[in-house]
Design an enzyme around this catalytic site. Structure first.
Site, PDB file in Angstrom:
ATOM      1  N   GLU A 129       0.829  -1.207   0.000  1.00  0.00           N
ATOM      2  CA  GLU A 129       0.000   0.000   0.000  1.00  0.00           C
ATOM      3  C   GLU A 129       0.867   1.262   0.000  1.00  0.00           C
ATOM      4  O   GLU A 129       0.359   2.376  -0.093  1.00  0.00           O
ATOM      5  CB  GLU A 129      -0.921  -0.028   1.225  1.00  0.00           C
ATOM      6  CG  GLU A 129      -1.979   1.028   1.272  1.00  0.00           C
ATOM      7  CD  GLU A 129      -3.026   0.866   0.193  1.00  0.00           C
ATOM      8  OE1 GLU A 129      -3.253  -0.244  -0.298  1.00  0.00           O
ATOM      9  OE2 GLU A 129      -3.625   1.902  -0.186  1.00  0.00           O
ATOM     10  N   GLU A 164       3.903   2.228   4.455  1.00  0.00           N
ATOM     11  CA  GLU A 164       2.672   1.597   3.979  1.00  0.00           C
ATOM     12  C   GLU A 164       1.669   2.663   3.538  1.00  0.00           C
ATOM     13  O   GLU A 164       0.500   2.369   3.294  1.00  0.00           O
ATOM     14  CB  GLU A 164       2.052   0.706   5.065  1.00  0.00           C
ATOM     15  CG  GLU A 164       3.065  -0.246   5.685  1.00  0.00           C
ATOM     16  CD  GLU A 164       2.431  -1.352   6.490  1.00  0.00           C
ATOM     17  OE1 GLU A 164       1.481  -1.976   6.008  1.00  0.00           O
ATOM     18  OE2 GLU A 164       2.885  -1.596   7.630  1.00  0.00           O
ATOM     19  N   GLY A 194      -0.605   2.021   6.941  1.00  0.00           N
ATOM     20  CA  GLY A 194      -1.307   1.633   5.715  1.00  0.00           C
ATOM     21  C   GLY A 194      -2.304   2.670   5.241  1.00  0.00           C
ATOM     22  O   GLY A 194      -3.198   3.069   5.968  1.00  0.00           O
ATOM     23  N   ALA A 207      -2.451   4.306  10.344  1.00  0.00           N
ATOM     24  CA  ALA A 207      -3.142   3.832   9.140  1.00  0.00           C
ATOM     25  C   ALA A 207      -4.305   4.755   8.796  1.00  0.00           C
ATOM     26  O   ALA A 207      -5.015   5.244   9.681  1.00  0.00           O
ATOM     27  CB  ALA A 207      -3.653   2.411   9.368  1.00  0.00           C
ATOM     28  N   ALA A 262      -4.311   6.660  14.054  1.00  0.00           N
ATOM     29  CA  ALA A 262      -4.925   6.047  12.887  1.00  0.00           C
ATOM     30  C   ALA A 262      -6.244   6.736  12.559  1.00  0.00           C
ATOM     31  O   ALA A 262      -7.053   7.013  13.437  1.00  0.00           O
ATOM     32  CB  ALA A 262      -5.162   4.558  13.145  1.00  0.00           C
ATOM     33  N   GLY A 269      -5.163  23.717   8.052  1.00  0.00           N
ATOM     34  CA  GLY A 269      -6.200  24.538   8.658  1.00  0.00           C
ATOM     35  C   GLY A 269      -6.925  23.894   9.824  1.00  0.00           C
ATOM     36  O   GLY A 269      -7.787  24.532  10.447  1.00  0.00           O
ATOM     37  N   ARG A 283      -4.641  13.400  18.083  1.00  0.00           N
ATOM     38  CA  ARG A 283      -5.723  12.419  18.136  1.00  0.00           C
ATOM     39  C   ARG A 283      -7.058  13.169  18.076  1.00  0.00           C
ATOM     40  O   ARG A 283      -7.117  14.364  18.350  1.00  0.00           O
ATOM     41  CB  ARG A 283      -5.659  11.611  19.431  1.00  0.00           C
ATOM     42  CG  ARG A 283      -5.989  12.464  20.655  1.00  0.00           C
ATOM     43  CD  ARG A 283      -6.031  11.657  21.946  1.00  0.00           C
ATOM     44  NE  ARG A 283      -6.505  12.485  23.046  1.00  0.00           N
ATOM     45  CZ  ARG A 283      -6.405  12.154  24.321  1.00  0.00           C
ATOM     46  NH1 ARG A 283      -5.835  11.016  24.657  1.00  0.00           N
ATOM     47  NH2 ARG A 283      -6.877  12.943  25.264  1.00  0.00           N
ATOM     48  N   ARG A 284      -8.106  12.458  17.706  1.00  0.00           N
ATOM     49  CA  ARG A 284      -9.442  13.032  17.858  1.00  0.00           C
ATOM     50  C   ARG A 284     -10.053  12.377  19.083  1.00  0.00           C
ATOM     51  O   ARG A 284     -10.229  11.158  19.116  1.00  0.00           O
ATOM     52  CB  ARG A 284     -10.314  12.786  16.630  1.00  0.00           C
ATOM     53  CG  ARG A 284     -11.652  13.543  16.712  1.00  0.00           C
ATOM     54  CD  ARG A 284     -12.595  13.208  15.583  1.00  0.00           C
ATOM     55  NE  ARG A 284     -12.070  13.489  14.270  1.00  0.00           N
ATOM     56  CZ  ARG A 284     -12.130  14.678  13.661  1.00  0.00           C
ATOM     57  NH1 ARG A 284     -12.713  15.701  14.261  1.00  0.00           N
ATOM     58  NH2 ARG A 284     -11.622  14.830  12.458  1.00  0.00           N
ATOM     59  N   ASN A 285     -10.356  13.175  20.078  1.00  0.00           N
ATOM     60  CA  ASN A 285     -10.965  12.666  21.307  1.00  0.00           C
ATOM     61  C   ASN A 285     -12.284  11.976  20.951  1.00  0.00           C
ATOM     62  O   ASN A 285     -13.186  12.597  20.382  1.00  0.00           O
ATOM     63  CB  ASN A 285     -11.203  13.830  22.271  1.00  0.00           C
ATOM     64  CG  ASN A 285     -11.639  13.350  23.631  1.00  0.00           C
ATOM     65  OD1 ASN A 285     -12.540  12.519  23.744  1.00  0.00           O
ATOM     66  ND2 ASN A 285     -10.994  13.865  24.676  1.00  0.00           N
TER      67      ASN A 285
END
Lengths: 336, 336, 336
Positions: free
Chosen positions: C197, C213, C230, C256, C272, C279, C309-311
Site C-alpha cells: 500500500e 505503507e 497503511g 493507518a 490512525a 487549517g 488524536r481526535r478525542n
C-alpha cells in the site's frame, strides 16, 4: 504411527552463488499418515533423476497416484528438484521448509496460525521477482544492463521476501482482481473475491465467502460472509496491533476507509471512515439509543451484534446494540 | 431505416474446451446507420478467411475504409476471428456481446449507463489474465507446472471476470500511472490522469479533464474538472450504495481519504478524511457560518456549491454554503 | 576548477518518429571533479562505436574504471547510446537530462530537492510502459493489434510520463513489495521497506530505515526511523499542499488511513484515521492533559514530540504534549 505435518515435491530456483531463492510445490500434502508417511519421512533435499524414478515407483506402490505423477513430471525439470518432509509442526529451518509452509496456507491445507512460522523473516531471502523469475539482488544490476543491451527490459515486479501467491497457486473458487496484493502464504477460502484495493498478507485470510476491498494484515482472520470495504485497515501483529490478534467474525461489514484494532465478533458493523483502535473510548447505546456507559474498544473484543459509528452531530464514537441497559451492564462486566 | 447499436470485428481467445475467454475489438463502431447498417446487421459469429474476404470487399464498397482495413488485417489472425453486431441496446447474450459493450465504453462510444449491461456478471467467465494471455482456470495449474519445468513462470496478474482496459485500448489524451486498477469498460474522458492510487471500475468514469487519485466505483460518473484525492472512496451500486447512483458534478474536490455516499452537484468540496454517507446528519451553515438546520446528507444530493467538513473543535459534520438562512430553508424544503 | 553536477552513459529508447522515450543510465555519477570533469564536460549526445572506444580509453586513462567498463559494454548495445553531462544544477533541457536527474535521485546521488527539476513535466513524453519496453502512444494501437494477430498480448503496465524505479535501479538494502507504486526519481534510503500500500513519487522519499505503507507525495521527505501506516496520506506540493513542503521528522508514526498537511518535527504521532490539514484547529493539551489553547495545525509545523488524536468522547482534535501550560504558551508564541 508415523505422521507427517507436510510433504512436498517441488522445483527450486537458485542464485548463481547457489542460494535457494524460492521453491514451487505444485501439490503439497499435509497430515500424511500410515505407510505413505513412513515412506516419505526421510525423503528430503535435492533429488536427481534416479532418485525421482525410485520415488515415483514407491509412491505408485503406496497408491499415492497424484504424488507419483508429480515425481514423473519432475524428471523433465530443467532446474533443481527438491523434496521437503516436515515430521512435526516446527519452526521452518530453511528456505524449502519455509516455502512449503507458505504453500500449505495458500493450498488451504492449514488455516492461518495452523503451522508454525517463527523465524520466517530471517530465513527468507530478499529477492527481485521478475518476468525472468526470481533474481538474486546481487546479480540484478548486471542482468538489467545485459537485458537493455539486447533491447529488452527485465520487469522487476517486486523486491521482497515473499512472492505473490498466484504465481504458485490459485485456489478454487476465488477472484483476485489484482494479484500483486496477495502474498504467498495467504489463505483465501472458497467464494472470496479480492478487489483491486484488497490486500492479504501471509498467515492471514478469509473463511469465504466474502468481498475483500480492504487490507488483511499478517495474522488476521476474516469469518464467512464478512465484507471489508474499500481501503479499510486491519491492524496486524507485525504493524502496531501489539499482542492482540485481530480477527473479524462472520457476517461483519467494515466500511470503506474504516479501520479495526480489536477482534470483532459476528454480525458487527463499523461505519465507513471510522477507525476503532483498542484504546478508542466508545459510548455504548442500548436498544433505545440511550447512552449506558463509556468503555475502551478493547473491552468489546469478540462481542457480537455491535454497530460502531461516529455521531455526526456530536463527534462521539458510539456503539449501537439491541440490548437493554441492564443486559449491557451485565455483558460488559461479566469478566470483572 | 436500419440502425445498429454497435458493431465490432475482433479476435477471440478460447480455452482448450472451446469456451470464449475474451474478445479484443481493435476499433468497434456504434450507432451505425444506412447502407452500412443494412450490410452489417446479420454479420455475426466466427468468420473464416473466405468470409473475411467477402466482408472486406463489402466494407470497402460501402466506403467503410477503416473497418475494411481491419477485416484485411484479421485474415492474418492466428486465432478465432469474430464479428459481433448488436441491433438494439439489449442486455448482452454472450461473451462476445459483453466484450463489445465493454469496448464501447472504453472507446468512448457510449458513456456509463449508455449501454445495457444487465446480466453481465454471470455471462463473463472468471479468467487467469497472464503474460501468456487469458488462461482458463481449469488449465492453469497444469500450465503453471509446465512453465516451471521449462524454467519459466506464468505471471498471473489477475484472476477476474474483467481484464484491464489498457491491454485492449488506451484512449487518447490520458495518463494511467498503474493500469491494473482500470478495468475494461471504464470510460476515461480526454485529459484524465489516473494516479497510482486511482481506480476506475467498468460502467464508470470521468468526463475529463480531472486528476483521479481515488476510487471510482461501478456506475459512478465524475464531471469535468473534478479531482478525487488520494485514497478517497465513492460508493458503488454494487457495494453498499444501494439504489442511489453516485456521481460527482463539475469542478468538485474530494479530499484525500475522504468518502462519498451521495451524488454531488457542481463545485462541491469534501475535506480530506471526511466520509459523507447518505445517512450522515449534516449541520447546514449559512453564508455567515451560522447553523441553520440539520439534515441528512441524502437531502443534499446534487446540490451545488457545498463544502463539507468536520468541525475539529466540536466534531460536528458541517456543510458550508454561501447562502442566507432564508435561501437555505427554501432550497432544502423546495420538494417537500 | 571544473566541476560537473552529474554525468551518465546510457541507452535510449526511441520511437519510430525518432523521439526519445526514455534513457537508462546503469551507473550515473555526480559531483565529478578534476581531470575527469574536464574530460567529460563536453561529452554529450549520441555516441557511435568509435566515439565509445575513444571514451573508454580516456576513462581508463583517467582511472575511472567503472565508467570505462560501462563504455566498453555499451559498444554491444542494440539501440542508441547517449552520454549526458550536466555542468551545473540547471533545470533539465531535454529527455536525456531529465532522466539523468531522476536517476541521480534513485541512485541516492542527491536527496529530494537536491537537483533542479523545473519544467520536468512538459519535457517528459507520455509513454506506454510495456513488456516490450517503452512504446510511443502513436504506435501503440497498431502494435497491440499486431501482437493479437500473433496470438500475443502487449502488457501495458502504465501510461505515464514516469516509469517505475525498479526497472532502472534497485538501491541497496530496500524492499519494495509492489514496485508499480515507486516512480523513477524516488529516493529510498537504506533500510526502507515499502509495503504493497506504500507509494513514493519522484523527488520524494525516505532517509531510512522506515516502514512505508502510506503515500509519499512529490516533494515529501520522511526522516530516519519513521513509519507511515497503511493508506496514510501526505499532501504533495503538486496536489493541494500548496506552498508548504510537507516533511516527516525522525521517529514519527503516522497511523493507518491518517493524513498529514503540515511538516512534522521529530517523534510525532498521528493516530490512525485522523487527517491533519494545515487549517485543522487543534486543541493543545499540556502534560497534565489540560487544554491550554486552540491553534491552527500550521502553527505546529516542525514542532517535535506531538501526538495528534481526535478525542472519541468529544470529537475534538487534540494535540498531546509533555510540556507545562507555560512552556506551551512560550513555544507557540515564540515567533509572534
Amino acid at each position: 504411527m508415523t505422521q507427517l505435518h507436510a510433504f512436498g515435491l517441488g522445483i527450486a530456483t537458485k542464485s548463481a552463488a547457489g542460494d535457494t531463492l524460492d521453491v514451487y510445490y505444485p501439490a503439497p500434502i499435509a497430515n500424511v499418515e500410515g505407510a505413505l508417511a513412513d515412506m516419505l519421512t526421510d525423503v528430503n533435499g535435492e533429488l536427481d533423476a534416479a532418485a525421482l524414478n525410485t520415488l515415483e515407483n514407491q509412491l505408485a506402490g503406496a497408491g499415492a497416484d497424484e504424488q507419483a505423477a508429480i515425481a514423473r513430471r519432475l524428471k523433465d525439470a530443467g532446474s533443481t528438484v527438491v523434496a521437503t518432509s516436515l515430521a512435526d509442526n516446527q519452526a521452518p529451518q530453511n528456505v524449502a521448509e519455509a516455502y512449503l509452509k507458505l504453500h500449505m496456507l495458500s493450498h488451504r491445507l492449514v488455516r492461518p496460525h495452523g503451522t508454525k512460522l517463527d523465524g520466517l523473516f530471517p530465513l527468507l531471502p530478499n529477492v527481485a521477482w521478475s518476468n525472468e523469475g526470481p533474481i538474486s539482488l546481487d546479480e540484478l544490476p548486471d542482468r538489467q544492463f545485459d537485458a537493455r543491451l539486447r533491447g529488452q527490459i527485465i520487469e522487476v515486479a517486486s523486491v521482497d521476501k515473499f512472492p505473490k501467491m498466484t504465481n504458485y497457486v490459485v485456489p478454487k473458487g476465488v477472484r483476485i482482481a489484482h494479484t500483486a496484493r496477495v502474498r504467498l502464504g495467504a489463505y483465501l477460502g472458497e467464494g472470496t473475491t479480492v478487489m483491486h484495493e484488497g490486500f492479504i498478507n501471509f498467515n492471514a485470510g478469509t473463511e469465504g465467502p466474502g468481498m475483500i476491498e480492504g487490507r488483511i494484515s499478517a495474522g488476521v482472520w476474516v469469518g464467512a460472509g464478512s465484507d471489508l470495504g474499500g481501503g479499510c485497515s486491519t491492524m496486524g501483529t507485525l504493524s502496531g496491533g501489539g499482542d492482540i490478534v485481530i480477527s473479524v467474525g462472520k457476517e461483519c461489514l467494515i466500511g470503506a476507509n474504516a479501520g479495526l484494532g480489536i477482534p470483532l465478533g459476528d454480525r458487527c458493523t463499523i461505519e465507513a471512515g471510522l477507525f476503532i483502535t483498542a484504546g478508542t473510548k466508545v459510548t455504548m447505546l442500548d436498544g433505545a439509543r440511550k447512552p449506558v456507559e463509556t468503555v475502551s474498544a478493547r473491552d468489546l473484543a469478540k462481542r457480537s451484534d455491535l454497530l460502531f459509528r461516529r455521531n455526526s452531530t456530536t463527534g462521539v464514537v458510539e456503539c449501537l446494540t439491541n440490548r437493554s441497559a441492564i443486559e449491557l451492564n451485565e455483558l460488559l462486566h461479566a469478566n470483572n
